[in-house]
Write an enzyme that holds these catalytic residues in place. Structure first.
Site, short mmCIF file in Angstrom:
data_model
loop_
_atom_site.label_atom_id
_atom_site.label_comp_id
_atom_site.label_asym_id
_atom_site.label_seq_id
_atom_site.Cartn_x
_atom_site.Cartn_y
_atom_site.Cartn_z
N ASP A 77 0.82 -1.18 -0.19
CA ASP A 77 -0.02 0.07 0.06
C ASP A 77 0.97 1.24 0.21
O ASP A 77 0.38 2.34 -0.32
CB ASP A 77 -0.93 -0.13 1.28
CG ASP A 77 -0.37 -0.05 2.60
OD1 ASP A 77 0.99 -0.15 2.56
OD2 ASP A 77 -0.92 0.13 3.60
N SER A 78 2.20 1.05 0.19
CA SER A 78 3.04 2.05 -0.04
C SER A 78 3.05 2.76 -1.55
O SER A 78 3.81 3.62 -1.98
CB SER A 78 4.38 1.62 0.29
OG SER A 78 4.95 0.57 -0.46
N ASP A 116 -0.82 -5.89 -0.36
CA ASP A 116 -1.36 -5.38 0.93
C ASP A 116 -2.89 -5.14 0.81
O ASP A 116 -3.15 -4.56 -0.21
CB ASP A 116 -0.71 -4.01 1.04
CG ASP A 116 0.41 -3.97 2.07
OD1 ASP A 116 0.40 -4.77 2.97
OD2 ASP A 116 1.39 -3.21 1.98
N LYS A 146 -1.24 -9.30 2.77
CA LYS A 146 -0.44 -8.78 4.07
C LYS A 146 -1.61 -7.94 4.57
O LYS A 146 -2.21 -7.05 3.83
CB LYS A 146 0.81 -7.99 3.77
CG LYS A 146 1.37 -7.64 5.04
CD LYS A 146 2.77 -7.29 4.77
CE LYS A 146 3.02 -5.82 3.87
NZ LYS A 146 2.58 -4.64 4.66
N GLU A 214 7.97 -4.06 11.33
CA GLU A 214 8.61 -2.80 10.79
C GLU A 214 9.27 -1.86 12.11
O GLU A 214 8.21 -1.74 13.23
CB GLU A 214 7.76 -2.22 10.15
CG GLU A 214 8.36 -0.77 9.44
CD GLU A 214 7.29 -0.45 8.30
OE1 GLU A 214 6.39 -0.92 8.10
OE2 GLU A 214 7.46 1.06 7.96
O1 KIV Z 1 3.57 -1.24 1.94
C1 KIV Z 1 4.93 -1.52 2.08
O2 KIV Z 1 5.58 -1.11 1.28
C2 KIV Z 1 5.06 -2.10 3.16
C3 KIV Z 1 6.46 -2.38 3.57
C4 KIV Z 1 6.95 -1.08 4.11
C5 KIV Z 1 6.59 -3.71 4.35
O3 KIV Z 1 4.09 -2.50 4.12
#
Ligand code: KIV
Length: 296
Positions: A77-78, A116, A146, A214
């Protein structure tokens, strides 16, 4: 349905393990590429070997990271703050992430693709989480999802795993809770370590196949890793975890600005692209491009 963290030795014999023979050992050059499966990550934990994970949000990076042997690609979700231009990961939606996920899953031949579940798509109920998870496996072609959160989400993880959705748990600093946590802060220091150990145990017990942590002190992360049988992944969590993950734009130096302490930059793509775009613009303005060799 069997939980996704069951260890199946006959399954692990199905294909050659996709790793080297010990920490830091490169895979032999003649090793046949295999599809990375959850049981390979679990075997890595048992063998004391390590795996690498990177975010990917589209076709070319997915192809390149897959070819580089990165075992797990995360459609994070980043994407919210690395693709869509938002300030945080909170605004991104399921409908925005699904096409990115499908592009990554179609482009990676070998890596395990994890998606995510974005903020707002799983918190309300286990039913909501199962519905969102199904969409990521069915429409996004992800292999697993995730979710962020501690032991409160153990019943949610159990329901998803029973529905056939492999779940990676994300504990410690959870960016979707940035406002609740009071900003980007290390979690699990001192007496708070036990809370994260309990979170990891509860989520693994509920069937999570892996626990990602994290911004957790290395000592706490090592205790969490020792407390669960499933593999662990760290980002700012020291080196005791089975795997490591970074956001690819951080790893390759595409993003500008201040980097978190846990980031190691392996390239300076921002400068490379800036130089290339500047040279192209100059060539167009001066009439150097296109040349006769580019013309019909
Ligand atoms: O969304 C993402 O990039 C993450 C990582 C920071 C683990 O959850």
């Amino acid at each position: 349905m069997a939980s996704s963290n069951s260890s199946d030795s006959s399954a692990s014999a199905e294909v050659p393990a996709p790793y080297g023979n010990g920490p830091g050992t490169p895979a032999p050059a003649d090793r046949k590429p295999a599809k990375v499966r959850i049981h390979h990550l679990q075997q890595a934990k048992r063998d004391g070997t390590r795996f690498a994970m990177l975010t990917a949000y589209e076709q070319y990076t997915a192809e390149i990271f897959d070819a580089a042997g990165i075992e797990v690609l995360l459609v994070g979700d980043s994407a919210s703050n690395n693709v869509f231009g938002n300030e945080t990961s909170l605004p991104v939606t399921v409908d925005e992430l699904l096409p990115l996920c499908r592009a990554v899953a179609r482009s990676a031949k070998r890596a395990l693709v994890v998606a995510d579940l974005p903020f707002g798509s799983y918190e309300v109920s286990a039913e909501q989480a199962v519905s969102a998870g199904v969409r990521f496996l069915k429409e996004g072609l992800a292999h697993a999802v995730k979710i962020e959160g501690g032991q409160y989400y153990a019943p949610t993880v159990r329901a998803m795993v029973q529905a056939g959705i492999p779940v990676m748990a994300h504990i410690g600093f959870t960016p979707q809770s940035e406002h609740a946590l009071g900003g980007y802060r290390v979690q699990g220091r001192g007496d708070d370590a036990q809370r994260l150990i309990d979170d990891a145990r509860a989520l693994a017990e509920a069937g999570a196949f892996c626990v990602l942590m994290e911004m957790v002190p290395a000592e706490t992360a090592a205790a969490i890793d020792a407390a669960v049988e499933v593999p662990t992944v760290g980002i700012g969590a020291g080196k005791a975890t089975t795997g490591q993950v970074l956001v690819w734009q951080d790893m390759a130096g595409l993003r500008g600005g201040r980097m978190a302490k846990f980031v190691k930059q392996y390239a300076d793509l921002r400068t490379t692209l800036l130089d290339a775009a500047t040279a192209y613009g100059d060539d167009v303005r001066s009439g150097q491009f296109p040349g006769p060799e580019h013309s019909f």
